[in-house]
Write a protein that holds these residues in place. Structure first.
Motif, PDB file in Angstrom:
ATOM      1  N   GLY A 102      13.852  13.884  -7.055  1.00 23.65           N
ATOM      2  CA  GLY A 102      14.106  12.551  -6.507  1.00 23.65           C
ATOM      3  C   GLY A 102      13.230  11.499  -7.152  1.00 23.65           C
ATOM      4  N   ASN A 103      13.045  10.403  -6.451  1.00 31.72           N
ATOM      5  CA  ASN A 103      12.207   9.309  -6.941  1.00 31.72           C
ATOM      6  C   ASN A 103      10.779   9.519  -6.450  1.00 31.72           C
ATOM      7  N   LYS A 104       9.890   9.797  -7.397  1.00 27.77           N
ATOM      8  CA  LYS A 104       8.482   9.994  -7.057  1.00 27.77           C
ATOM      9  C   LYS A 104       7.790   8.636  -7.059  1.00 27.77           C
ATOM     10  N   LEU A 105       7.308   8.225  -5.900  1.00 22.93           N
ATOM     11  CA  LEU A 105       6.580   6.967  -5.816  1.00 22.93           C
ATOM     12  C   LEU A 105       5.251   7.168  -6.542  1.00 22.93           C
ATOM     13  N   ALA A 106       4.980   6.318  -7.522  1.00 26.09           N
ATOM     14  CA  ALA A 106       3.874   6.563  -8.444  1.00 26.09           C
ATOM     15  C   ALA A 106       2.697   5.609  -8.296  1.00 26.09           C
ATOM     16  N   ALA A 107       2.936   4.373  -7.894  1.00 23.12           N
ATOM     17  CA  ALA A 107       1.840   3.406  -7.777  1.00 23.12           C
ATOM     18  C   ALA A 107       2.300   2.217  -6.946  1.00 23.12           C
ATOM     19  N   ILE A 108       1.331   1.591  -6.309  1.00 20.88           N
ATOM     20  CA  ILE A 108       1.582   0.341  -5.601  1.00 20.88           C
ATOM     21  C   ILE A 108       0.731  -0.747  -6.224  1.00 20.88           C
ATOM     22  N   GLY A 109       1.119  -1.979  -5.964  1.00 15.88           N
ATOM     23  CA  GLY A 109       0.316  -3.113  -6.391  1.00 15.88           C
ATOM     24  C   GLY A 109       0.550  -4.272  -5.448  1.00 15.88           C
ATOM     25  N   HIS A 110      -0.470  -5.095  -5.296  1.00 14.51           N
ATOM     26  CA  HIS A 110      -0.356  -6.294  -4.455  1.00 14.51           C
ATOM     27  C   HIS A 110      -1.375  -7.319  -4.915  1.00 14.51           C
ATOM     28  N   ASP A 111      -1.196  -8.545  -4.448  1.00 14.92           N
ATOM     29  CA  ASP A 111      -2.082  -9.630  -4.877  1.00 14.92           C
ATOM     30  C   ASP A 111      -3.349  -9.739  -4.035  1.00 14.92           C
ATOM     31  N   PRO A 114      -3.096 -10.194   2.824  1.00 15.03           N
ATOM     32  CA  PRO A 114      -2.666  -9.275   3.888  1.00 15.03           C
ATOM     33  C   PRO A 114      -1.150  -9.098   3.946  1.00 15.03           C
ATOM     34  N   ILE A 115      -0.390 -10.152   3.722  1.00 16.03           N
ATOM     35  CA  ILE A 115       1.060 -10.026   3.806  1.00 16.03           C
ATOM     36  C   ILE A 115       1.618  -9.178   2.663  1.00 16.03           C
ATOM     37  N   ALA A 116       1.061  -9.294   1.470  1.00 13.09           N
ATOM     38  CA  ALA A 116       1.523  -8.479   0.345  1.00 13.09           C
ATOM     39  C   ALA A 116       1.171  -7.005   0.572  1.00 13.09           C
ATOM     40  N   LYS A 117      -0.016  -6.746   1.101  1.00 19.16           N
ATOM     41  CA  LYS A 117      -0.399  -5.365   1.427  1.00 19.16           C
ATOM     42  C   LYS A 117       0.561  -4.784   2.456  1.00 19.16           C
ATOM     43  N   SER A 118       0.864  -5.551   3.463  1.00 18.94           N
ATOM     44  CA  SER A 118       1.774  -5.100   4.515  1.00 18.94           C
ATOM     45  C   SER A 118       3.173  -4.828   3.955  1.00 18.94           C
ATOM     46  N   LYS A 119       3.663  -5.714   3.090  1.00 21.76           N
ATOM     47  CA  LYS A 119       5.002  -5.551   2.509  1.00 21.76           C
ATOM     48  C   LYS A 119       5.118  -4.248   1.718  1.00 21.76           C
ATOM     49  N   ILE A 120       4.142  -3.954   0.863  1.00 16.90           N
ATOM     50  CA  ILE A 120       4.239  -2.768   0.025  1.00 16.90           C
ATOM     51  C   ILE A 120       4.075  -1.501   0.864  1.00 16.90           C
ATOM     52  N   ILE A 121       3.186  -1.504   1.830  1.00 17.94           N
ATOM     53  CA  ILE A 121       2.990  -0.317   2.676  1.00 17.94           C
ATOM     54  C   ILE A 121       4.245  -0.058   3.511  1.00 17.94           C
ATOM     55  N   ASN A 122       4.805  -1.095   4.115  1.00 17.70           N
ATOM     56  CA  ASN A 122       6.026  -0.922   4.909  1.00 17.70           C
ATOM     57  C   ASN A 122       7.204  -0.490   4.027  1.00 17.70           C
ATOM     58  N   HIS A 123       7.251  -1.019   2.815  1.00 17.88           N
ATOM     59  CA  HIS A 123       8.313  -0.625   1.879  1.00 17.88           C
ATOM     60  C   HIS A 123       8.197   0.866   1.552  1.00 17.88           C
ATOM     61  N   TYR A 124       6.991   1.317   1.254  1.00 18.67           N
ATOM     62  CA  TYR A 124       6.776   2.738   0.973  1.00 18.67           C
ATOM     63  C   TYR A 124       7.132   3.592   2.181  1.00 18.67           C
ATOM     64  N   ALA A 125       6.697   3.189   3.362  1.00 18.82           N
ATOM     65  CA  ALA A 125       6.986   3.959   4.578  1.00 18.82           C
ATOM     66  C   ALA A 125       8.496   4.075   4.783  1.00 18.82           C
ATOM     67  N   ASN A 126       9.230   2.997   4.563  1.00 21.75           N
ATOM     68  CA  ASN A 126      10.697   3.023   4.704  1.00 21.75           C
ATOM     69  C   ASN A 126      11.361   3.889   3.636  1.00 21.75           C
ATOM     70  N   LEU A 127      10.896   3.784   2.391  1.00 27.44           N
ATOM     71  CA  LEU A 127      11.474   4.604   1.324  1.00 27.44           C
ATOM     72  C   LEU A 127      11.259   6.090   1.594  1.00 27.44           C
ATOM     73  N   LEU A 128      10.078   6.454   2.075  1.00 27.16           N
ATOM     74  CA  LEU A 128       9.756   7.865   2.310  1.00 27.16           C
ATOM     75  C   LEU A 128      10.615   8.487   3.407  1.00 27.16           C
ATOM     76  N   LYS A 129      11.209   7.675   4.237  1.00 23.31           N
ATOM     77  CA  LYS A 129      12.092   8.180   5.293  1.00 23.31           C
ATOM     78  C   LYS A 129      13.515   8.418   4.770  1.00 23.31           C
ATOM     79  N   GLN A 130      13.786   7.966   3.543  1.00 22.66           N
ATOM     80  CA  GLN A 130      15.108   8.136   2.939  1.00 22.66           C
ATOM     81  C   GLN A 130      15.140   9.395   2.078  1.00 22.66           C
ATOM     82  N   LYS A 131      16.284  10.028   2.035  1.00 20.73           N
ATOM     83  CA  LYS A 131      16.441  11.220   1.194  1.00 20.73           C
ATOM     84  C   LYS A 131      16.270  10.839  -0.270  1.00 20.73           C
ATOM     85  N   GLY A 132      15.483  11.655  -0.969  1.00 22.86           N
ATOM     86  CA  GLY A 132      15.316  11.444  -2.402  1.00 22.86           C
ATOM     87  C   GLY A 132      14.071  10.686  -2.802  1.00 22.86           C
ATOM     88  N   TYR A 133      13.190  10.366  -1.864  1.00 24.62           N
ATOM     89  CA  TYR A 133      11.930   9.688  -2.181  1.00 24.62           C
ATOM     90  C   TYR A 133      10.773  10.546  -1.704  1.00 24.62           C
TER      91      TYR A 133
END
Length: 194
Positions: A102-111, A114-133
């Protein structure tokens, strides 16, 4: 007043240019966008800077030592970016690699905001709940993603299948040890690999 007259008499209209700038059109506000090959080249420095900011507290990301790595050693990664504020700059980035599992999440980045940190963490959490991540993780990020409901993979057979070709030593708690960047590291597999 002199400056205003000078700008008014210029043949270059900055506002019109910004309205027609295709890069600004391609980065809508508050929406994750996959970068194509040309955009990856265009944004390589921004991607590196965002990843560097995110990993600075732990001494950096071993795979991203310079902006050149985005196009060289990490050229096989795909990048999703998001702009979350009024400026046209990328505020967060997600790097992932297509693997047999599947898609291996490899790295995160943010500026750093606090809002950018929250966006990337929530995005990762949502992706990990989907098949193939999936994601190999440890430390604070692991704790945060677990608190957000990211599924844990503890089946040794699944872990060995996902990490095929890697030497893995399983621990009793479902974590495992393997060599990364020349060191033995303890990792947890999160997500829903195929």
């Amino acid at each position: 007043m002199c400056l205003l007259i000078f700008i008014t008499n210029m043949s270059f209209n900055l506002l019109e240019y910004l309205k027609r700038n295709p890069l600004l059109e391609e980065l809508p506000r508050d929406k994750w966008v996959d970068l194509n090959a040309d955009e990856k080249v265009e944004y390589a420095k921004d991607i590196f800077d965002l990843i560097s900011t995110a990993y600075a507290p732990i001494g950096g990301n071993v795979n991203y030592k310079s902006a050149a790595d985005v196009l060289d050693s990490e050229a096989d990664a795909d990048y999703e970016v998001i702009n979350i504020d009024d400026d046209p700059e990328i505020d967060a980035v997600s790097a992932y690699k297509k693997q047999p599992a599947g898609n291996k999440l490899a790295a995160i980045g943010h500026d750093g905001s606090p809002i950018a940190k929250s966006k990337i963490i929530n995005h990762y959490a949502n992706l990990l709940k989907q098949k193939g991540y999936y994601l190999e993780v440890s430390g604070k990020l692991k704790d945060i993603l677990l608190a957000k409901g990211a599924p844990v993979v503890t089946d040794p057979e699944v872990i060995k299948k996902v990490l095929k070709g890697k030497e893995v030593k399983m621990n009793d708690d479902g974590t495992y040890q393997r060599y990364l960047a020349g060191e033995v590291r303890t990792k947890t597999l999160l997500g829903n690999p195929i």
